[in-house]
Design a protein around this motif. Structure first.
Motif, PDB file in Angstrom:
ATOM      1  N   SER A  15     -10.039 -11.499   1.004  1.00  0.00           N
ATOM      2  CA  SER A  15     -10.142 -10.450   2.208  1.00  0.00           C
ATOM      3  C   SER A  15      -9.852 -11.360   3.560  1.00  0.00           C
ATOM      4  CB  SER A  15     -11.640 -10.295   2.473  1.00  0.00           C
ATOM      5  OG  SER A  15     -11.521  -9.225   3.819  1.00  0.00           O
ATOM      6  N   MET A  16      -9.301 -10.508   4.496  1.00  0.00           N
ATOM      7  CA  MET A  16      -8.758 -11.190   5.721  1.00  0.00           C
ATOM      8  C   MET A  16     -10.033 -10.981   6.619  1.00  0.00           C
ATOM      9  SD  MET A  16      -4.947 -11.114   6.377  1.00  0.00           S
ATOM     10  CE  MET A  16      -3.892 -11.934   5.283  1.00  0.00           C
ATOM     11  N   CYS A  17     -11.002 -10.490   6.317  1.00  0.00           N
ATOM     12  CA  CYS A  17     -12.422 -10.256   7.238  1.00  0.00           C
ATOM     13  C   CYS A  17     -13.277 -11.238   6.723  1.00  0.00           C
ATOM     14  CB  CYS A  17     -12.948  -8.951   7.051  1.00  0.00           C
ATOM     15  SG  CYS A  17     -11.672  -7.810   7.603  1.00  0.00           S
ATOM     16  N   GLY A  88      -7.593  -2.656  15.489  1.00  0.00           N
ATOM     17  CA  GLY A  88      -7.145  -3.740  14.715  1.00  0.00           C
ATOM     18  C   GLY A  88      -5.752  -3.664  14.547  1.00  0.00           C
ATOM     19  N   GLY A  89      -5.037  -4.518  13.602  1.00  0.00           N
ATOM     20  CA  GLY A  89      -3.856  -4.979  13.778  1.00  0.00           C
ATOM     21  C   GLY A  89      -2.888  -3.599  13.418  1.00  0.00           C
ATOM     22  N   THR A  90      -3.162  -2.744  12.852  1.00  0.00           N
ATOM     23  CA  THR A  90      -2.348  -1.422  12.531  1.00  0.00           C
ATOM     24  C   THR A  90      -2.114  -0.749  13.977  1.00  0.00           C
ATOM     25  OG1 THR A  90      -3.445  -1.310  10.243  1.00  0.00           O
ATOM     26  CG2 THR A  90      -2.351   0.688  11.368  1.00  0.00           C
ATOM     27  N   ASN A  93       0.056  -3.141  16.161  1.00  0.00           N
ATOM     28  CA  ASN A  93       1.776  -2.712  15.722  1.00  0.00           C
ATOM     29  C   ASN A  93       2.470  -1.576  15.914  1.00  0.00           C
ATOM     30  OD1 ASN A  93       1.505  -5.628  14.693  1.00  0.00           O
ATOM     31  ND2 ASN A  93       1.225  -5.091  12.670  1.00  0.00           N
ATOM     32  N   HIS A 118       3.538  -6.467   7.604  1.00  0.00           N
ATOM     33  CA  HIS A 118       2.659  -5.765   6.888  1.00  0.00           C
ATOM     34  C   HIS A 118       2.725  -4.336   6.849  1.00  0.00           C
ATOM     35  CE1 HIS A 118      -1.637  -3.790   7.395  1.00  0.00           C
ATOM     36  NE2 HIS A 118      -1.749  -4.684   6.487  1.00  0.00           N
ATOM     37  N   PHE A 119       2.250  -3.559   5.980  1.00  0.00           N
ATOM     38  CA  PHE A 119       2.602  -2.072   6.036  1.00  0.00           C
ATOM     39  C   PHE A 119       2.265  -1.146   7.278  1.00  0.00           C
ATOM     40  CE2 PHE A 119      -1.371  -3.072   3.539  1.00  0.00           C
ATOM     41  CZ  PHE A 119      -2.209  -2.280   4.283  1.00  0.00           C
ATOM     42  N   THR A 166       0.736 -11.874   5.706  1.00  0.00           N
ATOM     43  CA  THR A 166      -0.372 -11.382   4.826  1.00  0.00           C
ATOM     44  C   THR A 166      -0.373 -11.790   3.317  1.00  0.00           C
ATOM     45  OG1 THR A 166      -0.081  -9.088   6.064  1.00  0.00           O
ATOM     46  CG2 THR A 166      -1.479  -9.132   4.252  1.00  0.00           C
ATOM     47  N   ASP A 191       3.705 -10.564  14.888  1.00  0.00           N
ATOM     48  CA  ASP A 191       2.579 -10.183  14.374  1.00  0.00           C
ATOM     49  C   ASP A 191       1.652 -11.512  13.872  1.00  0.00           C
ATOM     50  OD1 ASP A 191       0.371  -9.061  13.255  1.00  0.00           O
ATOM     51  OD2 ASP A 191       1.400  -7.988  11.678  1.00  0.00           O
ATOM     52  N   ALA A 193      -1.624 -11.132  13.676  1.00  0.00           N
ATOM     53  CA  ALA A 193      -2.743 -10.591  13.527  1.00  0.00           C
ATOM     54  C   ALA A 193      -3.803 -11.606  12.875  1.00  0.00           C
ATOM     55  CB  ALA A 193      -2.625  -9.367  12.415  1.00  0.00           C
ATOM     56  N   ASP A 219      -5.701 -10.742  15.990  1.00  0.00           N
ATOM     57  CA  ASP A 219      -6.932  -9.886  15.712  1.00  0.00           C
ATOM     58  C   ASP A 219      -8.078 -10.793  15.807  1.00  0.00           C
ATOM     59  OD1 ASP A 219      -5.274  -7.430  15.609  1.00  0.00           O
ATOM     60  OD2 ASP A 219      -5.492  -7.279  13.597  1.00  0.00           O
ATOM     61  N   HIS A 221     -10.781  -9.658  14.943  1.00  0.00           N
ATOM     62  CA  HIS A 221     -11.746  -9.395  13.814  1.00  0.00           C
ATOM     63  C   HIS A 221     -11.211  -9.766  12.586  1.00  0.00           C
ATOM     64  CE1 HIS A 221      -9.886  -5.055  12.762  1.00  0.00           C
ATOM     65  NE2 HIS A 221      -9.229  -5.925  12.242  1.00  0.00           N
ATOM     66  N   LYS A 222     -10.306 -10.654  12.726  1.00  0.00           N
ATOM     67  CA  LYS A 222      -9.709 -11.519  11.306  1.00  0.00           C
ATOM     68  C   LYS A 222     -10.411 -12.979  11.627  1.00  0.00           C
ATOM     69  CE  LYS A 222      -6.186  -8.600   9.941  1.00  0.00           C
ATOM     70  NZ  LYS A 222      -5.875  -7.536  10.901  1.00  0.00           N
TER      71      LYS A 222
HETATM   72  N1  0PR Z   1      -0.680  -7.635  10.514  1.00  0.00           N
HETATM   73  C1  0PR Z   1      -1.092  -8.553   9.515  1.00  0.00           C
HETATM   74  C2  0PR Z   1      -0.053  -9.748   9.389  1.00  0.00           C
HETATM   75  C3  0PR Z   1      -2.144  -8.307   8.608  1.00  0.00           C
HETATM   76  O1  0PR Z   1      -2.327  -9.370   7.585  1.00  0.00           O
HETATM   77  C4  0PR Z   1      -2.799  -7.199   8.766  1.00  0.00           C
HETATM   78  C5  0PR Z   1      -3.907  -6.664   8.035  1.00  0.00           C
HETATM   79  C6  0PR Z   1      -2.471  -6.137   9.828  1.00  0.00           C
HETATM   80  C7  0PR Z   1      -1.585  -6.482  10.418  1.00  0.00           C
HETATM   81  C8  0PR Z   1      -3.255  -4.921  10.066  1.00  0.00           C
HETATM   82  O2  0PR Z   1      -4.460  -5.429  10.502  1.00  0.00           O
HETATM   83  P1  0PR Z   1      -5.794  -4.236  10.368  1.00  0.00           P
HETATM   84  O3  0PR Z   1      -6.029  -4.143   8.943  1.00  0.00           O
HETATM   85  O4  0PR Z   1      -6.618  -4.821  11.144  1.00  0.00           O
HETATM   86  O5  0PR Z   1      -5.382  -2.908  10.739  1.00  0.00           O
HETATM   87  N2  0PR Z   1      -3.979  -7.584   6.661  1.00  0.00           N
HETATM   88  C9  0PR Z   1      -5.037  -7.373   5.571  1.00  0.00           C
HETATM   89  C10 0PR Z   1      -4.147  -6.841   4.418  1.00  0.00           C
HETATM   90  O6  0PR Z   1      -3.729  -5.922   4.287  1.00  0.00           O
HETATM   91  C11 0PR Z   1      -6.066  -6.251   5.850  1.00  0.00           C
HETATM   92  C12 0PR Z   1      -7.097  -6.551   5.226  1.00  0.00           C
HETATM   93  C13 0PR Z   1      -8.303  -7.144   5.668  1.00  0.00           C
HETATM   94  C14 0PR Z   1      -7.249  -6.078   3.884  1.00  0.00           C
HETATM   95  C15 0PR Z   1      -9.503  -7.157   4.887  1.00  0.00           C
HETATM   96  C16 0PR Z   1      -8.432  -6.194   2.836  1.00  0.00           C
HETATM   97  C17 0PR Z   1      -9.510  -6.980   3.674  1.00  0.00           C
HETATM   98  O7  0PR Z   1     -10.566  -6.987   2.766  1.00  0.00           O
HETATM   99  O8  0PR Z   1      -4.430  -7.718   3.380  1.00  0.00           O
END
Ligand code: 0PR
Length: 367
Positions: A15-17, A88-90, A93, A118-119, A166, A191, A193, A219, A221-222
């Motif tokens: 996880s990134m959290c 958040g990052g979403t 972006n 990121h998606f 990511t 990005d 994040a 971000d 929150h990461k």
């Molecule tokens: N940009 C990057 C480079 C990211 O890694 C992520 C999230 C985002 C943008 C989007 O951020 P938000 O999720 O805050 O909108 N990367 C993680 C991932 O997709 C998000 C995540 C975090 C997934 C915690 C799982 C988890 O437990 O892997």
């Protein structure tokens, strides 16, 4: 009513959290019922948001804020950094793409990005009616500058670089991407994040001070140890935020740039408190700890004969066979895999050496 067990982090590896800083928890609770979307009514949280954005700007190379900075609301600022605390990052972006689309002059706009983005950029493209051109990365999973250059045309409004990807934690060649973008009259977004709270302690060229980039996602929150939800969006120029503002006729503040309306005061207050407590020394210590631990863990895996990617920022990517992955998941290790089936261990603040030793012991048992 029975209360659900709280989340524990003792086996969370992908996880990134992470666990928020205690000061962030405490501040979040105090501001639970406030709405930074209406700073004229909730002035205190508006001030905290300004402070949070100022600190994010410092991390991201936009210079330090003057001491009286907290007296001006985010909306009324007339000095950089411009930006706000997103969900958040979403959201950050999506808003970066929206700002570039609104500012640039293109009939059929496109965004050029490495395939490692990121998606959330796929969501942005769909919602905003913009074409997303994803370009294969090089052998080391970084943006291929020549290939990106070849995909840019007169309808390109934004070129994206990732600073801490990511999957592999890679940093794209940001100065080169920014030059390509500007030569074509497009904007450049970074990005960061996930990487933004680690990169200030490295030699990478990734921020506003290193390259003429226009916007950034970073971000709290990461790796910033804020509570969820707290992302960050920054612009070098006020016009970046202005391109997002809509009129708010019945509010005391006359415009709103955020994508969401009512927002979490808890997220904003938590972000401000975490950064007050940790920037810069606390974040530096955590970066050094995580970097050291990731290197050790990668070596331990290699000693056991596993194929491990080079570690750049503290994400360890290892090739585990599917049955091993499944057996670890069965033992409650929270793991995830990359698009190509590789396992990622993200060394976040809650990931300790003891925890990774227990993980290696489980791995040895399964083999
Ligand atoms: N940009 C990057 C480079 C990211 O890694 C992520 C999230 C985002 C943008 C989007 O951020 P938000 O999720 O805050 O909108 N990367 C993680 C991932 O997709 C998000 C995540 C975090 C997934 C915690 C799982 C988890 O437990 O892997």
């Amino acid at each position: 009513m029975q209360r659900a067990a709280p989340q524990t982090f003792d086996r969370v590896l992908s996880s990134m959290c992470t666990e928020p800083h205690p000061a962030a928890r405490e501040a979040a609770e105090r501001f639970l019922a406030t709405n930074p979307g209406d700073p004229a009514t909730y002035a205190e949280i508006g001030d905290l948001e300004t402070r949070a954005v100022a600190t994010l700007g410092e991390l991201a190379g936009l210079g330090s804020a003057p001491p009286n900075e907290t007296e001006t609301s985010v909306a009324a600022r007339d000095a950089p950094p411009y930006g706000y605390v997103t969900s958040g990052g979403t959201e950050a972006n999506i808003q970066a793409v929206r700002s570039a689309r609104n500012r640039a002059d293109a009939d059929d706009p496109n965004v050029v990005a490495p395939e490692s983005v990121h998606f959330s950029f796929t969501k942005a493209a769909e919602v905003l009616g913009v074409e997303l051109r994803t370009i294969p990365t090089d052998d080391d999973h970084r943006a291929d500058v020549d290939a990106v250059g070849a995909a840019i045309d007169s309808e390109t409004v934004l070129v994206v670089g990732v600073a801490g990807s990511t999957e592999y934690g890679r940093v794209d060649p940001i100065p080169e991407l920014a030059d390509l973008a500007h030569d074509a009259g497009a904007y450049c977004h970074v990005d960061a994040a996930w990487g933004g709270f680690l990169l200030p302690f490295t030699d990478h060229e990734w921020h506003f001070g290193h390259a003429p980039i226009d916007s950034m996602t970073i971000d709290p929150h990461k790796c910033g140890r804020a509570v969820i939800p707290a992302g960050g969006l920054l612009f070098r120029e006020r016009a970046g935020m202005d391109a997002l503002a809509v009129d708010t006729p019945y509010l005391e503040s006359t415009s709103q740039a955020s994508l969401t309306g009512t927002r979490s005061g808890a997220g904003v207050a938590g972000a401000a408190a975490a950064m007050d407590a940790l920037w810069p020394d606390g974040y530096r210590r955590e970066y050094e700890r995580a970097d050291d631990l990731a290197g050790w863990f990668a070596d331990e895996l290699r000693k056991r004969g596993y194929d491990v990617a080079d570690v750049e920022l503290p994400i360890v990517v290892v090739d585990l066979e599917s049955p091993t992955f499944d057996a670890l998941r069965d033992r409650n290790w929270r793991l995830s895999r990359t698009g190509s089936g590789l396992v990622r261990v993200v060394v976040m603040p809650h990931v300790t050496r003891g925890m990774l030793r227990r993980f290696l012991a489980a791995l040895d048992e399964i083999r």
